[in-house]
Design a protein around this motif. Structure first.
Motif, short mmCIF file in Angstrom:
data_model
loop_
_atom_site.label_atom_id
_atom_site.label_comp_id
_atom_site.label_asym_id
_atom_site.label_seq_id
_atom_site.Cartn_x
_atom_site.Cartn_y
_atom_site.Cartn_z
N THR A 1 -14.91 2.52 2.06
CA THR A 1 -13.70 2.91 2.78
C THR A 1 -12.49 2.08 2.36
OG1 THR A 1 -14.29 1.52 4.67
CG2 THR A 1 -14.95 3.83 4.76
N LYS A 2 -12.66 0.79 2.14
CA LYS A 2 -11.52 -0.06 1.74
C LYS A 2 -11.04 0.28 0.33
CE LYS A 2 -11.12 -2.22 5.50
NZ LYS A 2 -10.03 -1.86 6.39
N MET A 3 -11.95 0.53 -0.59
CA MET A 3 -11.54 0.84 -1.96
C MET A 3 -10.91 2.23 -2.05
SD MET A 3 -11.99 -1.82 -3.77
CE MET A 3 -11.47 -2.72 -2.33
N MET A 4 -11.43 3.19 -1.30
CA MET A 4 -10.84 4.53 -1.33
C MET A 4 -9.44 4.52 -0.74
SD MET A 4 -12.69 6.60 -3.03
CE MET A 4 -11.91 8.15 -2.63
N ALA A 5 -9.19 3.67 0.26
CA ALA A 5 -7.85 3.58 0.85
C ALA A 5 -6.83 3.14 -0.19
CB ALA A 5 -7.87 2.63 2.03
N LYS A 6 -7.26 2.32 -1.13
CA LYS A 6 -6.35 1.86 -2.18
C LYS A 6 -5.89 3.01 -3.07
CE LYS A 6 -7.84 -2.92 -2.31
NZ LYS A 6 -6.58 -3.50 -1.87
N LEU A 7 -6.67 4.09 -3.14
CA LEU A 7 -6.28 5.22 -3.97
C LEU A 7 -5.15 6.04 -3.33
CD1 LEU A 7 -9.74 6.36 -5.29
CD2 LEU A 7 -7.99 5.05 -6.48
N CYS A 8 -4.80 5.72 -2.11
CA CYS A 8 -3.65 6.37 -1.46
C CYS A 8 -2.38 5.55 -1.66
CB CYS A 8 -3.92 6.55 0.04
SG CYS A 8 -5.26 7.69 0.37
N ASP A 9 -2.51 4.38 -2.24
CA ASP A 9 -1.38 3.48 -2.49
C ASP A 9 -0.92 3.70 -3.93
OD1 ASP A 9 0.29 1.35 -3.16
OD2 ASP A 9 -0.94 -0.14 -2.16
N ALA A 10 0.23 4.37 -4.08
CA ALA A 10 0.72 4.74 -5.42
C ALA A 10 0.89 3.53 -6.33
CB ALA A 10 2.03 5.50 -5.29
N GLU A 11 1.40 2.43 -5.79
CA GLU A 11 1.60 1.23 -6.62
C GLU A 11 0.26 0.66 -7.09
OE1 GLU A 11 3.32 -1.77 -8.81
OE2 GLU A 11 4.13 0.12 -8.08
N CYS A 12 -0.71 0.64 -6.22
CA CYS A 12 -2.03 0.15 -6.59
C CYS A 12 -2.64 1.03 -7.69
CB CYS A 12 -2.95 0.12 -5.37
SG CYS A 12 -4.61 -0.49 -5.71
N VAL A 13 -2.52 2.34 -7.54
CA VAL A 13 -3.03 3.27 -8.55
C VAL A 13 -2.31 3.07 -9.87
CG1 VAL A 13 -3.21 5.71 -9.19
CG2 VAL A 13 -3.82 4.98 -6.88
N ARG A 14 -1.00 2.88 -9.82
CA ARG A 14 -0.24 2.67 -11.05
C ARG A 14 -0.72 1.42 -11.78
NH1 ARG A 14 3.49 -0.22 -13.17
NH2 ARG A 14 3.98 -1.44 -11.34
N GLN A 15 -0.93 0.34 -11.03
CA GLN A 15 -1.38 -0.90 -11.65
C GLN A 15 -2.79 -0.76 -12.22
OE1 GLN A 15 -0.95 -4.17 -8.93
NE2 GLN A 15 1.26 -3.90 -8.76
N CYS A 16 -3.65 -0.07 -11.51
CA CYS A 16 -5.05 0.06 -11.95
C CYS A 16 -5.21 1.01 -13.13
CB CYS A 16 -5.92 0.55 -10.79
SG CYS A 16 -6.10 -0.67 -9.48
N THR A 17 -4.32 1.97 -13.26
CA THR A 17 -4.47 2.97 -14.33
C THR A 17 -3.55 2.71 -15.51
OG1 THR A 17 -2.90 4.44 -13.22
CG2 THR A 17 -5.25 4.76 -12.73
N ALA A 18 -2.75 1.65 -15.44
CA ALA A 18 -1.82 1.34 -16.53
C ALA A 18 -2.59 0.89 -17.77
CB ALA A 18 -0.84 0.25 -16.09
N ALA A 19 -2.11 1.30 -18.91
CA ALA A 19 -2.70 0.86 -20.18
C ALA A 19 -2.33 -0.61 -20.40
CB ALA A 19 -2.18 1.73 -21.32
N PRO A 20 -3.21 -1.37 -21.05
CA PRO A 20 -2.90 -2.78 -21.33
C PRO A 20 -1.60 -2.87 -22.14
CG PRO A 20 -5.19 -2.29 -21.85
CD PRO A 20 -4.53 -0.97 -21.53
N GLY A 21 -0.75 -3.81 -21.71
CA GLY A 21 0.48 -4.07 -22.44
C GLY A 21 1.65 -3.16 -22.08
N ASP A 22 1.50 -2.29 -21.08
CA ASP A 22 2.62 -1.40 -20.75
C ASP A 22 3.53 -1.99 -19.67
OD1 ASP A 22 1.34 -0.97 -18.35
OD2 ASP A 22 1.24 1.21 -18.54
N GLY A 23 3.28 -3.24 -19.30
CA GLY A 23 4.18 -3.91 -18.36
C GLY A 23 3.73 -3.86 -16.92
N ALA A 24 2.68 -3.14 -16.57
CA ALA A 24 2.20 -3.11 -15.18
C ALA A 24 1.54 -4.43 -14.85
CB ALA A 24 1.21 -1.96 -14.98
#
Length: 131
Positions: free
Chosen positions: A107-130
């Motif tokens: 439940t705690k990890m799935m809640a993070k998928l509703c946080d756009a900033e968290c998703v952006r950081q987790c899915t950013a490619a290495p070196g793209d500045g996230a």
């Protein structure tokens, strides 16, 4: 705890029971989480909260149903242990100690998928500045 055997293999040890396993105690929940996260990330951002709440409700119901299957008993020395009504499995650990960590993690990890900033950081490619 996580330990290594003499031949450097990883093994998970339960200090309370003395049991050991080659698999992480939450392995099945981690695999379920990975599948659910992939599904969630394919959805448009505005649909993720409904998906996450639906999964949380399902997991909550499953946890409650499983928890209700356990009852306590005592051995000849008066030590409490737990029995499963359907499977007849027994264990020394309280069912909450076994069931709740997986539920909490899911439940705690799935809640993070509703946080756009968290998703952006987790899915950013290495070196793209996230960060």
């Amino acid at each position: 705890i996580l330990s290594r055997t003499s031949d450097s293999r990883l093994v998970f040890l339960n200090c309370a029971t003395g049991e050991s396993s080659w698999n992480h105690p939450l392995e099945s929940a981690l695999l379920e989480l990975a599948t659910a996260a992939r599904m969630c990330l394919r959805l448009p951002e505005d649909q993720r909260p409904v998906f996450v709440e639906s999964l949380n409700a399902t997991w909550r119901d499953e946890a409650q149903r499983e928890f209700s299957q356990w009852y306590s008993a005592s051995d000849e020395q008066g030590r409490e242990y737990w029995c499963h009504r359907a499977t007849r499995a027994t264990m020394w650990d309280h069912p909450a100690e076994v069931l709740l960590p997986a539920y909490y993690m899911l439940t705690k990890m799935m809640a993070k998928l509703c946080d756009a900033e968290c998703v952006r950081q987790c899915t950013a490619a290495p070196g793209d500045g996230a960060q």
